[in-house]
Design a protein around this motif. Structure first.
Motif, PDB file in Angstrom:
ATOM      1  N   ASP A 237     -17.926  44.986  29.277  1.00 26.78           N
ATOM      2  CA  ASP A 237     -18.725  45.978  28.555  1.00 26.78           C
ATOM      3  C   ASP A 237     -18.183  46.207  27.152  1.00 26.78           C
ATOM      4  O   ASP A 237     -18.933  46.483  26.217  1.00 26.78           O
ATOM      5  N   ALA A 238     -16.853  46.110  27.006  1.00 25.17           N
ATOM      6  CA  ALA A 238     -16.209  46.375  25.718  1.00 25.17           C
ATOM      7  C   ALA A 238     -16.051  45.128  24.863  1.00 25.17           C
ATOM      8  O   ALA A 238     -15.418  45.199  23.798  1.00 25.17           O
ATOM      9  N   VAL A 262      -4.812  39.325  30.623  1.00 26.88           N
ATOM     10  CA  VAL A 262      -5.896  39.452  29.642  1.00 26.88           C
ATOM     11  C   VAL A 262      -5.312  39.544  28.234  1.00 26.88           C
ATOM     12  O   VAL A 262      -5.791  38.891  27.302  1.00 26.88           O
ATOM     13  N   LEU A 263      -4.255  40.327  28.071  1.00 28.57           N
ATOM     14  CA  LEU A 263      -3.633  40.472  26.760  1.00 28.57           C
ATOM     15  C   LEU A 263      -2.997  39.172  26.285  1.00 28.57           C
ATOM     16  O   LEU A 263      -2.966  38.875  25.090  1.00 28.57           O
ATOM     17  N   GLN A 264      -2.489  38.376  27.229  1.00 29.90           N
ATOM     18  CA  GLN A 264      -1.838  37.121  26.860  1.00 29.90           C
ATOM     19  C   GLN A 264      -2.836  36.008  26.560  1.00 29.90           C
ATOM     20  O   GLN A 264      -2.637  35.219  25.632  1.00 29.90           O
ATOM     21  N   SER A 265      -3.926  35.948  27.346  1.00 31.27           N
ATOM     22  CA  SER A 265      -4.831  34.800  27.254  1.00 31.27           C
ATOM     23  C   SER A 265      -6.196  35.119  26.646  1.00 31.27           C
ATOM     24  O   SER A 265      -6.915  34.220  26.214  1.00 31.27           O
ATOM     25  N   GLY A 266      -6.569  36.403  26.646  1.00 35.63           N
ATOM     26  CA  GLY A 266      -7.904  36.755  26.175  1.00 35.63           C
ATOM     27  C   GLY A 266      -8.986  36.395  27.171  1.00 35.63           C
ATOM     28  O   GLY A 266     -10.171  36.343  26.811  1.00 35.63           O
ATOM     29  N   ILE A 268     -10.642  36.992  31.263  1.00 38.94           N
ATOM     30  CA  ILE A 268     -10.654  37.778  32.499  1.00 38.94           C
ATOM     31  C   ILE A 268     -11.231  36.927  33.613  1.00 38.94           C
ATOM     32  O   ILE A 268     -12.049  36.025  33.382  1.00 38.94           O
ATOM     33  N   HIS A 269     -10.772  37.208  34.811  1.00 36.91           N
ATOM     34  CA  HIS A 269     -11.254  36.476  35.985  1.00 36.91           C
ATOM     35  C   HIS A 269     -11.709  37.504  37.004  1.00 36.91           C
ATOM     36  O   HIS A 269     -10.901  38.120  37.697  1.00 36.91           O
ATOM     37  N   ALA A 270     -13.024  37.712  37.077  1.00 33.77           N
ATOM     38  CA  ALA A 270     -13.566  38.686  38.018  1.00 33.77           C
ATOM     39  C   ALA A 270     -13.369  38.192  39.443  1.00 33.77           C
ATOM     40  O   ALA A 270     -13.370  36.974  39.704  1.00 33.77           O
ATOM     41  N   ALA A 271     -13.196  39.099  40.382  1.00 34.12           N
ATOM     42  CA  ALA A 271     -13.026  38.740  41.784  1.00 34.12           C
ATOM     43  C   ALA A 271     -14.253  37.966  42.260  1.00 34.12           C
ATOM     44  O   ALA A 271     -15.389  38.406  42.089  1.00 34.12           O
ATOM     45  N   GLY A 272     -14.020  36.803  42.836  1.00 35.17           N
ATOM     46  CA  GLY A 272     -15.116  35.983  43.352  1.00 35.17           C
ATOM     47  C   GLY A 272     -15.742  35.052  42.337  1.00 35.17           C
ATOM     48  O   GLY A 272     -16.581  34.211  42.689  1.00 35.17           O
ATOM     49  N   ARG A 277     -13.580  34.130  32.031  1.00 34.57           N
ATOM     50  CA  ARG A 277     -14.482  34.373  30.904  1.00 34.57           C
ATOM     51  C   ARG A 277     -13.674  34.936  29.739  1.00 34.57           C
ATOM     52  O   ARG A 277     -12.851  35.833  29.908  1.00 34.57           O
ATOM     53  N   GLU A 278     -13.895  34.391  28.549  1.00 34.06           N
ATOM     54  CA  GLU A 278     -13.200  34.885  27.365  1.00 34.06           C
ATOM     55  C   GLU A 278     -13.820  36.200  26.898  1.00 34.06           C
ATOM     56  O   GLU A 278     -15.037  36.374  26.924  1.00 34.06           O
ATOM     57  N   VAL A 279     -12.945  37.106  26.472  1.00 33.57           N
ATOM     58  CA  VAL A 279     -13.417  38.371  25.906  1.00 33.57           C
ATOM     59  C   VAL A 279     -12.635  38.667  24.631  1.00 33.57           C
ATOM     60  O   VAL A 279     -11.472  38.282  24.498  1.00 33.57           O
ATOM     61  N   ASP A 280     -13.288  39.330  23.718  1.00 27.16           N
ATOM     62  CA  ASP A 280     -12.643  39.764  22.473  1.00 27.16           C
ATOM     63  C   ASP A 280     -12.616  41.286  22.493  1.00 27.16           C
ATOM     64  O   ASP A 280     -13.569  41.950  22.082  1.00 27.16           O
ATOM     65  N   VAL A 281     -11.533  41.836  23.006  1.00 25.13           N
ATOM     66  CA  VAL A 281     -11.426  43.277  23.208  1.00 25.13           C
ATOM     67  C   VAL A 281     -10.137  43.789  22.574  1.00 25.13           C
ATOM     68  O   VAL A 281      -9.075  43.197  22.765  1.00 25.13           O
ATOM     69  N   ARG A 282     -10.251  44.856  21.837  1.00 24.47           N
ATOM     70  CA  ARG A 282      -9.064  45.537  21.313  1.00 24.47           C
ATOM     71  C   ARG A 282      -8.729  46.663  22.287  1.00 24.47           C
ATOM     72  O   ARG A 282      -9.559  47.531  22.568  1.00 24.47           O
ATOM     73  N   ILE A 283      -7.527  46.663  22.841  1.00 23.76           N
ATOM     74  CA  ILE A 283      -7.132  47.648  23.845  1.00 23.76           C
ATOM     75  C   ILE A 283      -6.258  48.721  23.200  1.00 23.76           C
ATOM     76  O   ILE A 283      -5.263  48.424  22.547  1.00 23.76           O
ATOM     77  N   VAL A 284      -6.680  49.975  23.391  1.00 21.71           N
ATOM     78  CA  VAL A 284      -5.885  51.133  22.984  1.00 21.71           C
ATOM     79  C   VAL A 284      -5.599  51.934  24.243  1.00 21.71           C
ATOM     80  O   VAL A 284      -6.523  52.309  24.967  1.00 21.71           O
TER      81      VAL A 284
END
Length: 467
Positions: A237-238, A262-266, A268-272, A277-284
Motif C-alpha cells: 500500500d505504501a 525488506v530494508l536490505q533487499s527492497g 517483500i515476500h507475502a505468505a503463499g 515483489r520489489e517495493v520502493d518504500v521509505r520507512i519511518v
C-alpha cells in the motif's frame, strides 16, 4: 466489582470478532467482560446480577450514541462510559461527550491505551477528569513551519527531521507517548519527494502478534488455515510513499526478521506467494521507549535497530519545554475551534498560567485533550481556571522537582496577542515579592536591580510591597 475483586466491564458491540478482541485486551488487566450486542440488551443488562457489579461501559461504534449514553447516565449516573469507534470525526466525539461519555477512543486502539482509559475510569489515574487519556486527534497534518515550539532541544530535533526529510534513508523518532511523534512523521512525509504518494501508518502495538506479518507483508488466498481471501500488505500500500511504523518496539521477533530483509533487499515476500515483489518504500519508525535499551534487553534486533536509526531524533517531553505551553495552547484552541460543533474561545491569563504550571505527564496529546474537553463543555466566551479543576489540583500538589510552585507569568492576552511589557514586568515583580516573602533587598538582588530602582518601578507600575 465482583465479590472476589474482579472488575466488570460491559462492552456494547455487534461485531463478535471485535468483541472477543477487546475482551481479551481487558482480561490482561484483570477485567471480566459482559458483551451486549445492541443498546436494548445493554439497558436490560443493567438489571442483571452482572449488571449490578459493573465498573465501566465501553460502547463500540453505535450509530445513535447519544440516546444510549443518556439512558445509561439516567439509570446509573456514576458509571463511567467510554466511546470507541473507527470514525475519527470530531462531531462524534462532541456528541458523545456532551451526552455524558467519560472518554473517547479511536480504533485501532493500542492495548495500553485501552487499559489506561479503563484505569482512568476507575479513578486510578493521578488526575482523573480532564486528565483522562482522550484519544481523539486533530487529523489535519502540519508542515515543519507550522509546528509550534521554540525550546532548543525541540528545534534541534525538528532541524534534523527537516534536513533528512528529502532523503530515502529510514528514520527513527523516539519520545514519550504524546510528544507529537506522529505530527513530526507527517511533516517528514509532507517535506519529502514522496508527498504525492501515501503515508501509511501501522501501529505495531495495536495489532495482535499473530496478525502483524499479514498486516505488513500480506498473504495469498489459501496460504494458511483461515486465509480465505488475498490480503495486500501495508508495505505494498505504501509503495512509492512512506510507511510509518508506530511503536515499532512492540513488533514480534519473526516480523522483525522479515522487515530487516525488506530494508536490505527492497523486496517483500507475502505468505503463499511464489515470487518476491520489489517495493520502493521509505520507512519511518517511532517508539515511546529508548529502543537501544530494548536491544540491550534482547527484545529488539540490534541489526534492525541500526538499519532503522540511519537518522535518529528524540522529541523532548513537554515538561522540558514548558515555555512552549502558552503558544501550543493557543494553537490547539484555534484548530479545535475549526471542528464541527465547536467555536472560537479565548483563555484568561489565570487559566494560561495554570496550564503553564502543570507538568503534563501525557505531553502535547494530554494538553490537546484537556483543551478539547474544556472547549466542548465551556458555556462562556473564554476558558478560565475553573474549566481545569483537576489540573489546578495537580499543579498545587505536585510541582516538578527543582522548580518552584506557582502559576508563573502569562505572556499572552485572551485574544492571542502579547501583553504589554509593563504588565509583564509588574507580574514578574509581584511574583518575586511573593516568592521571597517581601524581602525587598533579596527581590532586588534576584532581579538584578538596585533597591532604589525596585521602589521606583513599584511606584511606576502601581505594584504594592504586599504583592
Amino acid at each position: 466489582m465482583t465479590p472476589n475483586g474482579t472488575r466488570m466491564l460491559m462492552l456494547v458491540d455487534d461485531e463478535p470478532a471485535q468483541a472477543r478482541f477487546v475482551s481479551a485486551l481487558a482480561a490482561r488487566a484483570g477485567w471480566r467482560t459482559v458483551v451486549a450486542c445492541d443498546p436494548e440488551t445493554a439497558i436490560a443488562t443493567l438489571g442483571t446480577r452482572d449488571g449490578m457489579m459493573l465498573d465501566c461501559v465501553v460502547i463500540d461504534g453505535c450509530e445513535d450514541i447519544a440516546p444510549l449514553i443518556g439512558e445509561l447516565r439516567e439509570r446509573r449516573p456514576a458509571l463511567p462510559i467510554l466511546m470507541m469507534t473507527a470514525d475519527n470525526s470530531v462531531d462524534v466525539a462532541v456528541c458523545a461527550m456532551r451526552a455524558g461519555a467519560s472518554d473517547f477512543l479511536v480504533k485501532p486502539i493500542a492495548p495500553e491505551r485501552l487499559i489506561a482509559a479503563l484505569e482512568a475510569a476507575l479513578g486510578n489515574d493521578r488526575g482523573g477528569g480532564e486528565l483522562r487519556p482522550l484519544t481523539e486527534k486533530i487529523a489535519a497534518p502540519l508542515g515543519f513551519d507550522e509546528i509550534v515550539g521554540s525550546a532548543p532541544k525541540f528545534r534541534t530535533a525538528l532541524a534534523i527531521a527537516a534536513k533528512a526529510a528529502r532523503a530515502r534513508v529510514p528514520m527513527l523518532v523516539e519520545g514519550e507517548s504524546g510528544v507529537g511523534k506522529a505530527v513530526i512523521v507527517e511533516a517528514i512525509h509532507a517535506a519529502s519527494p514522496r508527498t504525492k504518494r501515501a503515508l501509511v501508518t501501522v501501529n505495531c502495538g495495536a495489532i495482535p502478534a499473530n496478525l502483524i506479518e499479514s498486516e505488513l507483508f500480506g498473504h495469498e488466498q489459501g496460504a494458511f488455515a483461515g486465509a480465505f481471501t488475498q490480503q495486500i500488505g501495508k508495505l505494498i500500500d505504501a509503495d512509492g510513499g512512506t510507511l510509518f511504523l508506530d511503536e515499532v518496539g512492540e513488533m514480534p521477533h519473526d516480523a522483525q526478521v522479515k522487515l530487516l530483509r525488506v530494508l536490505q533487499s527492497g523486496e517483500i515476500h507475502a505468505a503463499g506467494a511464489r515470487y518476491p515483489r520489489e517495493v520502493d518504500v521509505r520507512i519511518v519508525a517511532a517508539s515511546n521507549r529508548v529502543l537501544l535499551e530494548q536491544v540491550a534487553a534482547g527484545h529488539f534486533r540490534e541489526d534492525l535497530y541500526y538499519r532503522l536509526a540511519a537518522v535518529q531524533l528524540t522529541i523532548p517531553p513537554l515538561r522540558e519545554r514548558r515555555g512552549d505551553v502558552p503558544a501550543l495552547a493557543r494553537h490547539l484552541l484555534a484548530r479545535i475551534a475549526r471542528q464541527p460543533g465547536l467555536r472560537d474561545l479565548g483563555i484568561t491569563d489565570e487559566a494560561m498560567a495554570l496550564l503553564a504550571s502543570y507538568g503534563w505527564p501525557g505531553n502535547v496529546r494530554q494538553l490537546h485533550d484537556v483543551l478539547f474537553r474544556a472547549a466542548v463543555l465551556c458555556e462562556g466566551d473564554a476558558l478560565t481556571a475553573s474549566d481545569f479543576p483537576h489540573i489546578a489540583a495537580q499543579s498545587l500538589s505536585t510541582p516538578l522537582p527543582g522548580e518552584p510552585s506557582g502559576a508563573g507569568v502569562a505572556l499572552y492576552q485572551p485574544d492571542g496577542n502579547l501583553r504589554a511589557l509593563d504588565a509583564i514586568e509588574a507580574d514578574v515583580i509581584r511574583l518575586a515579592i511573593g516568592h521571597y516573602r517581601g524581602r525587598m533587598t533579596e527581590v532586588a538582588r534576584r532581579l538584578g536591580i538596585g533597591r532604589s530602582t525596585l521602589y521606583r518601578k513599584l511606584a511606576e507600575l502601581g505594584v504594592s510591597e504586599a504583592a
